[in-house]
Design an enzyme around this catalytic site. Structure first.
Site, PDB file in Angstrom:
ATOM      1  NE  ARG A   1      11.638  68.344  61.224  1.00  0.00           N
ATOM      2  CZ  ARG A   1      12.559  69.279  61.301  1.00  0.00           C
ATOM      3  NH1 ARG A   1      12.201  70.528  61.415  1.00  0.00           N
ATOM      4  NH2 ARG A   1      13.828  68.991  61.238  1.00  0.00           N
TER       5      ARG A   1
ATOM      6  N   GLY B   1      -6.103  63.150  66.010  1.00  0.00           N
ATOM      7  CA  GLY B   1      -6.792  62.776  64.770  1.00  0.00           C
ATOM      8  C   GLY B   1      -7.404  61.407  64.992  1.00  0.00           C
TER       9      GLY B   1
ATOM     10  CB  VAL C   1      14.352  59.590  71.817  1.00  0.00           C
ATOM     11  CG1 VAL C   1      13.008  59.562  71.113  1.00  0.00           C
ATOM     12  CG2 VAL C   1      15.401  60.294  70.982  1.00  0.00           C
TER      13      VAL C   1
ATOM     14  CG  ASN D   1      11.527  58.792  61.983  1.00  0.00           C
ATOM     15  OD1 ASN D   1      11.982  58.603  60.848  1.00  0.00           O
ATOM     16  ND2 ASN D   1      11.144  59.996  62.399  1.00  0.00           N
TER      17      ASN D   1
ATOM     18  CB  SER E   1      21.316  56.994  57.246  1.00  0.00           C
ATOM     19  OG  SER E   1      21.803  57.706  56.123  1.00  0.00           O
TER      20      SER E   1
ATOM     21  CE1 TYR F   1      21.675  61.309  60.618  1.00  0.00           C
ATOM     22  CE2 TYR F   1      22.776  60.525  58.643  1.00  0.00           C
ATOM     23  CZ  TYR F   1      21.615  60.765  59.345  1.00  0.00           C
ATOM     24  OH  TYR F   1      20.392  60.459  58.784  1.00  0.00           O
TER      25      TYR F   1
ATOM     26  CB  ALA G   1      29.726  56.928  64.506  1.00  0.00           C
TER      27      ALA G   1
HETATM   28  P1  NDP Z   1      13.419  65.629  60.230  1.00  0.00           P
HETATM   29  O1  NDP Z   1      14.516  66.477  60.805  1.00  0.00           O
HETATM   30  O2  NDP Z   1      12.560  66.190  59.162  1.00  0.00           O
HETATM   31  O3  NDP Z   1      12.489  65.094  61.411  1.00  0.00           O
HETATM   32  C1  NDP Z   1      13.044  64.525  62.545  1.00  0.00           C
HETATM   33  C2  NDP Z   1      12.076  64.646  63.682  1.00  0.00           C
HETATM   34  O4  NDP Z   1      12.707  64.074  64.851  1.00  0.00           O
HETATM   35  C3  NDP Z   1      11.738  66.098  64.024  1.00  0.00           C
HETATM   36  O5  NDP Z   1      10.349  66.246  64.214  1.00  0.00           O
HETATM   37  C4  NDP Z   1      12.496  66.328  65.316  1.00  0.00           C
HETATM   38  O6  NDP Z   1      11.873  67.214  66.214  1.00  0.00           O
HETATM   39  C5  NDP Z   1      12.486  64.946  65.928  1.00  0.00           C
HETATM   40  N1  NDP Z   1      13.497  64.806  66.970  1.00  0.00           N
HETATM   41  C6  NDP Z   1      14.765  65.254  66.949  1.00  0.00           C
HETATM   42  N2  NDP Z   1      15.365  65.005  68.122  1.00  0.00           N
HETATM   43  C7  NDP Z   1      14.454  64.366  68.898  1.00  0.00           C
HETATM   44  C8  NDP Z   1      14.472  63.856  70.211  1.00  0.00           C
HETATM   45  N3  NDP Z   1      15.566  63.945  71.000  1.00  0.00           N
HETATM   46  N4  NDP Z   1      13.369  63.257  70.694  1.00  0.00           N
HETATM   47  C9  NDP Z   1      12.249  63.186  69.938  1.00  0.00           C
HETATM   48  N5  NDP Z   1      12.163  63.667  68.689  1.00  0.00           N
HETATM   49  C10 NDP Z   1      13.258  64.243  68.166  1.00  0.00           C
HETATM   50  O7  NDP Z   1      14.137  64.304  59.741  1.00  0.00           O
HETATM   51  P2  NDP Z   1      13.748  63.262  58.584  1.00  0.00           P
HETATM   52  O8  NDP Z   1      12.301  63.042  58.574  1.00  0.00           O
HETATM   53  O9  NDP Z   1      14.468  63.641  57.350  1.00  0.00           O
HETATM   54  O10 NDP Z   1      14.507  61.978  59.158  1.00  0.00           O
HETATM   55  C11 NDP Z   1      13.851  60.971  59.921  1.00  0.00           C
HETATM   56  C12 NDP Z   1      14.846  59.855  60.155  1.00  0.00           C
HETATM   57  O11 NDP Z   1      15.319  59.372  58.896  1.00  0.00           O
HETATM   58  C13 NDP Z   1      16.088  60.305  60.935  1.00  0.00           C
HETATM   59  O12 NDP Z   1      16.499  59.275  61.800  1.00  0.00           O
HETATM   60  C14 NDP Z   1      17.109  60.513  59.835  1.00  0.00           C
HETATM   61  O13 NDP Z   1      18.409  60.381  60.314  1.00  0.00           O
HETATM   62  C15 NDP Z   1      16.734  59.404  58.866  1.00  0.00           C
HETATM   63  N6  NDP Z   1      17.181  59.620  57.497  1.00  0.00           N
HETATM   64  C16 NDP Z   1      16.763  60.702  56.766  1.00  0.00           C
HETATM   65  C17 NDP Z   1      17.213  60.860  55.464  1.00  0.00           C
HETATM   66  C18 NDP Z   1      16.795  62.003  54.607  1.00  0.00           C
HETATM   67  O14 NDP Z   1      17.325  62.124  53.476  1.00  0.00           O
HETATM   68  N7  NDP Z   1      15.883  62.864  55.035  1.00  0.00           N
HETATM   69  C19 NDP Z   1      18.139  59.910  54.853  1.00  0.00           C
HETATM   70  C20 NDP Z   1      18.504  58.814  55.712  1.00  0.00           C
HETATM   71  C21 NDP Z   1      18.040  58.683  56.984  1.00  0.00           C
HETATM   72  P3  NDP Z   1      12.224  68.789  66.211  1.00  0.00           P
HETATM   73  O15 NDP Z   1      11.850  69.282  64.850  1.00  0.00           O
HETATM   74  O16 NDP Z   1      11.394  69.337  67.319  1.00  0.00           O
HETATM   75  O17 NDP Z   1      13.687  68.883  66.482  1.00  0.00           O
END
Ligand code: NDP
Length: 242
Positions: A16, A49, A59, A85, A137, A150, A152
């Site tokens: 997502r 797809g 991860v 990501n 970030s 976060y 850190a």
């Molecule tokens: P989301 O929470 O929408 O998506 C993160 C995805 O990572 C989810 O599908 C989640 O799965 C998955 N995930 C979490 N833990 C694990 C794991 N241990 N192994 C594999 N997959 C995992 O986050 P965003 O799309 O908003 O963020 C993506 C990246 O961008 C992140 O690193 C975030 O820190 C960074 N970011 C986002 C910002 C924002 O404003 N949105 C700003 C700055 C940085 P599940 O749903 O099953 O937990």
């Protein structure tokens, strides 16, 4: 736009949000893309797809990371692009922060980047080609109250990016970070209305970032055209931090 034909990409946290859009955009550019995520998809790599495959991956589990990276290379013979990501937040003020909140964020956001990069770099070195893009970030550069864990982890990702960039440059592998600002995804949708308005007031371009804004940056850094860029942190934040 940039072309990634005959290339293979692995994107973590791709079920997502930003990861999903990044994966779609790499696939649109012609790459075969493996989307890896925590809770979605099968243990085995499964086509979901055209040119898009899903696999279940936590991860934070180094043995499973090794297995999945091995399976991707066995099936597609190479990994040209890695996008680290996957990320989580567990916000709390420092004096209330539980060890578990600290440890889980470091485990996913920083240790996960280490495990994936270590395994994938070994494969890229043999091919003398690679593009690694780590999603950091804006707060990893400017700090944020209530997010010591976060911040850190995301500042750590920037340091890690620069160290590894120097280490693998001679093998024609580039390692860069993207520092998104405030992007509309499931991660940010739970912020209160006041917090959202306060954040927006800090963005010179006057809007939240979109997943496309981030995906466009990833696509560029993943392209052959970006081959002279390494150890860089690309701010995609509407001017919120300069
Ligand atoms: P989301 O929470 O929408 O998506 C993160 C995805 O990572 C989810 O599908 C989640 O799965 C998955 N995930 C979490 N833990 C694990 C794991 N241990 N192994 C594999 N997959 C995992 O986050 P965003 O799309 O908003 O963020 C993506 C990246 O961008 C992140 O690193 C975030 O820190 C960074 N970011 C986002 C910002 C924002 O404003 N949105 C700003 C700055 C940085 P599940 O749903 O099953 O937990």
């Amino acid at each position: 736009m940039f072309k990634l034909e005959n290339q293979v990409a692995l994107v973590t946290g791709a079920a997502r949000g930003i990861g999903r859009r990044v994966a779609e955009s790499l696939a649109d550019a012609g790459a075969q893309v493996v989307l890896a995520d925590f809770s979605d998809w099968e243990e085995d790599i499964t086509e979901i797809g055209k040119g898009i495959f899903g696999v279940r991956l936590d991860v934070t589990d180094p043995a499973r990371v090794k297995e999945v990276v091995g399976n991707v290379v066995q099936r597609f013979e190479r990994i040209d692009v890695l996008v680290n990501n996957a990320g989580i937040v567990r916000d709390n003020l420092l004096i209330r922060m539980k060890e578990e909140e600290w440890a889980s964020v470091i485990a996913t956001n920083l240790n996960g980047v280490f495990f994936l990069t270590k395994e994938v770099v070994a494969k890229m070195m043999r091919k003398r080609y690679g593009r690694i893009i780590n999603i950091s970030s804006i707060v990893g550069q400017m700090g944020n109250p209530g997010q010591a864990n976060y911040v850190a982890s995301k500042a750590g990702v920037i340091g890690f990016t620069k160290a590894v960039a120097r280490e693998v440059a001679s093998r024609n592998i580039t390692v860069n970070a993207i520092a998104p600002g405030y992007v509309a995804t499931p991660m940010t949708e739970n912020l209160g209305e006041k917090a959202k308005q306060d954040l927006l007031g800090m963005v010179p371009l006057g809007r939240m970032g979109s997943v496309d804004d981030i995906a466009n940056g990833v696509l560029y850094l993943a392209s052959e055209e970006a081959g002279y860029i390494t150890g860089h942190v690309l701010n995609i934040n509407g001017g919120m931090y300069m």
